[in-house]
Design a protein around this motif. Structure first.
Motif, short mmCIF file in Angstrom:
data_model
loop_
_atom_site.label_atom_id
_atom_site.label_comp_id
_atom_site.label_asym_id
_atom_site.label_seq_id
_atom_site.Cartn_x
_atom_site.Cartn_y
_atom_site.Cartn_z
N HIS A 100 74.38 46.15 40.22
CA HIS A 100 75.37 45.37 40.43
C HIS A 100 74.43 44.34 41.25
O HIS A 100 73.45 44.39 41.70
CB HIS A 100 76.38 45.63 41.40
CG HIS A 100 77.46 46.61 40.74
ND1 HIS A 100 78.19 45.95 39.58
CD2 HIS A 100 77.84 48.04 40.91
CE1 HIS A 100 78.75 47.03 39.17
NE2 HIS A 100 78.85 47.99 39.93
N GLU A 101 74.96 42.82 41.24
CA GLU A 101 74.22 41.67 41.87
C GLU A 101 74.22 42.28 43.30
O GLU A 101 75.27 42.79 43.94
CB GLU A 101 75.05 40.59 41.75
CG GLU A 101 74.51 39.18 42.35
CD GLU A 101 75.35 37.92 42.05
OE1 GLU A 101 74.93 36.95 42.61
OE2 GLU A 101 76.16 38.12 41.31
N PRO A 102 73.11 41.84 44.26
CA PRO A 102 73.49 42.35 45.76
C PRO A 102 74.41 41.87 46.41
O PRO A 102 75.10 42.84 47.14
CB PRO A 102 72.10 41.64 46.25
CG PRO A 102 71.22 41.58 44.88
CD PRO A 102 71.94 41.28 43.78
N LYS A 103 74.90 40.92 46.50
CA LYS A 103 76.18 40.54 47.09
C LYS A 103 77.47 41.07 46.64
O LYS A 103 78.44 41.31 47.61
CB LYS A 103 76.22 39.07 47.06
CG LYS A 103 76.70 38.47 45.68
CD LYS A 103 76.90 36.87 45.79
CE LYS A 103 77.32 36.28 44.21
NZ LYS A 103 77.36 34.71 44.47
N MET A 104 77.36 41.89 45.44
CA MET A 104 78.56 42.52 45.05
C MET A 104 78.39 43.88 45.50
O MET A 104 79.73 44.49 45.35
CB MET A 104 78.75 42.63 43.43
CG MET A 104 78.84 40.99 42.80
SD MET A 104 80.29 40.19 43.60
CE MET A 104 81.62 41.18 43.02
N ARG A 105 77.33 44.47 45.85
CA ARG A 105 77.50 45.89 46.19
C ARG A 105 78.12 46.28 47.29
O ARG A 105 78.53 47.41 47.60
CB ARG A 105 75.85 46.28 46.48
CG ARG A 105 75.11 46.18 45.07
CD ARG A 105 73.48 46.45 45.57
NE ARG A 105 72.69 46.06 44.40
CZ ARG A 105 71.40 45.84 44.46
NH1 ARG A 105 71.01 45.87 45.87
NH2 ARG A 105 70.77 45.23 43.67
N GLU A 106 78.49 45.31 48.22
CA GLU A 106 79.04 45.83 49.47
C GLU A 106 80.81 45.99 49.07
O GLU A 106 81.29 46.96 49.81
CB GLU A 106 79.28 44.66 50.20
CG GLU A 106 79.79 43.29 49.96
CD GLU A 106 80.03 42.26 50.75
OE1 GLU A 106 80.97 42.05 51.58
OE2 GLU A 106 78.93 41.40 50.98
N THR A 108 81.39 48.11 46.57
CA THR A 108 81.29 49.58 46.05
C THR A 108 81.51 50.56 47.16
O THR A 108 81.22 50.31 48.45
CB THR A 108 80.16 49.66 45.27
OG1 THR A 108 78.88 49.84 46.06
CG2 THR A 108 79.89 48.65 44.18
N ASP A 109 81.41 51.72 47.02
CA ASP A 109 81.51 52.90 47.77
C ASP A 109 79.95 53.46 48.20
O ASP A 109 80.10 54.30 48.88
CB ASP A 109 82.38 54.27 47.39
CG ASP A 109 83.83 53.82 47.40
OD1 ASP A 109 84.13 52.90 48.07
OD2 ASP A 109 84.50 54.44 46.55
N PHE A 110 79.03 52.49 47.74
CA PHE A 110 77.76 53.15 47.68
C PHE A 110 76.81 52.13 48.44
O PHE A 110 77.38 50.99 49.02
CB PHE A 110 76.93 53.30 46.37
CG PHE A 110 77.78 54.17 45.50
CD1 PHE A 110 77.47 55.43 45.50
CD2 PHE A 110 78.91 53.69 44.38
CE1 PHE A 110 78.13 56.51 44.67
CE2 PHE A 110 79.75 54.82 43.69
CZ PHE A 110 79.23 56.12 43.69
N ALA A 111 75.61 52.52 48.60
CA ALA A 111 74.74 51.67 49.43
C ALA A 111 74.31 50.45 48.93
O ALA A 111 74.45 50.31 47.96
CB ALA A 111 73.36 52.34 49.78
N VAL A 112 74.31 49.49 49.95
CA VAL A 112 74.07 47.97 49.44
C VAL A 112 72.61 47.97 49.33
O VAL A 112 72.09 47.30 48.16
CB VAL A 112 74.33 47.08 50.77
CG1 VAL A 112 73.99 45.69 50.48
CG2 VAL A 112 76.07 47.13 50.67
N THR A 113 71.59 48.55 50.12
CA THR A 113 70.09 48.62 49.88
C THR A 113 69.63 49.78 50.30
O THR A 113 70.13 50.61 50.99
CB THR A 113 69.45 47.32 50.84
OG1 THR A 113 69.91 47.52 51.92
CG2 THR A 113 69.90 46.02 50.21
#
Length: 113
Positions: A100-106, A108-113
């Motif tokens: 997923h594109e970094p700005k879209m990861r937030e 999700t229920d998972f870690a961003v980085t």
């Protein structure tokens, strides 16, 4: 769970089970295998061969361990490798859905980085 020793074992075990399942129902002229770089912590489930005159070279799953987390770079499984990791006891904050594109990861229920 000791991440340095257990995380590499866990992802290798999960992907090995998937590859073995594929070997039980092989596709003609398609080879399925696991590529493991234990030193750099890269794990790739790969398909290679020919189908209907077309070259098949595809990664089904690519996971790497980076900064104590699973970075799922590619995942074409139905349920998702992240689901298998969570079921095995890995906290969601130790899993990055890197496809997923970094700005879209937030979102999700998972870690961003």
């Amino acid at each position: 769970m000791d991440k340095l020793t257990e995380y590499p074992k866990l992802i290798k075990q999960i992907l090995t089970e998937y590859v073995e399942l594929c070997h039980r129902h092989p596709q003609k002229d398609i080879e399925t295998f696991l590529i493991v770089d234990e030193e750099k912590c890269h794990y790739i489930w790969m398909n290679l061969g020919w189908q209907n005159g077309e070259r098949i070279t595809g990664m089904t799953v690519y996971v790497r361990l980076h900064d104590g987390k699973f970075w799922i770079e590619e995942d074409w499984t139905e349920e998702g490798i992240a689901t298998d990791l969570v079921s095995a006891g890995v906290p969601k904050e130790d899993i990055v859905l890197a496809f997923h594109e970094p700005k879209m990861r937030e979102y999700t229920d998972f870690a961003v980085t």
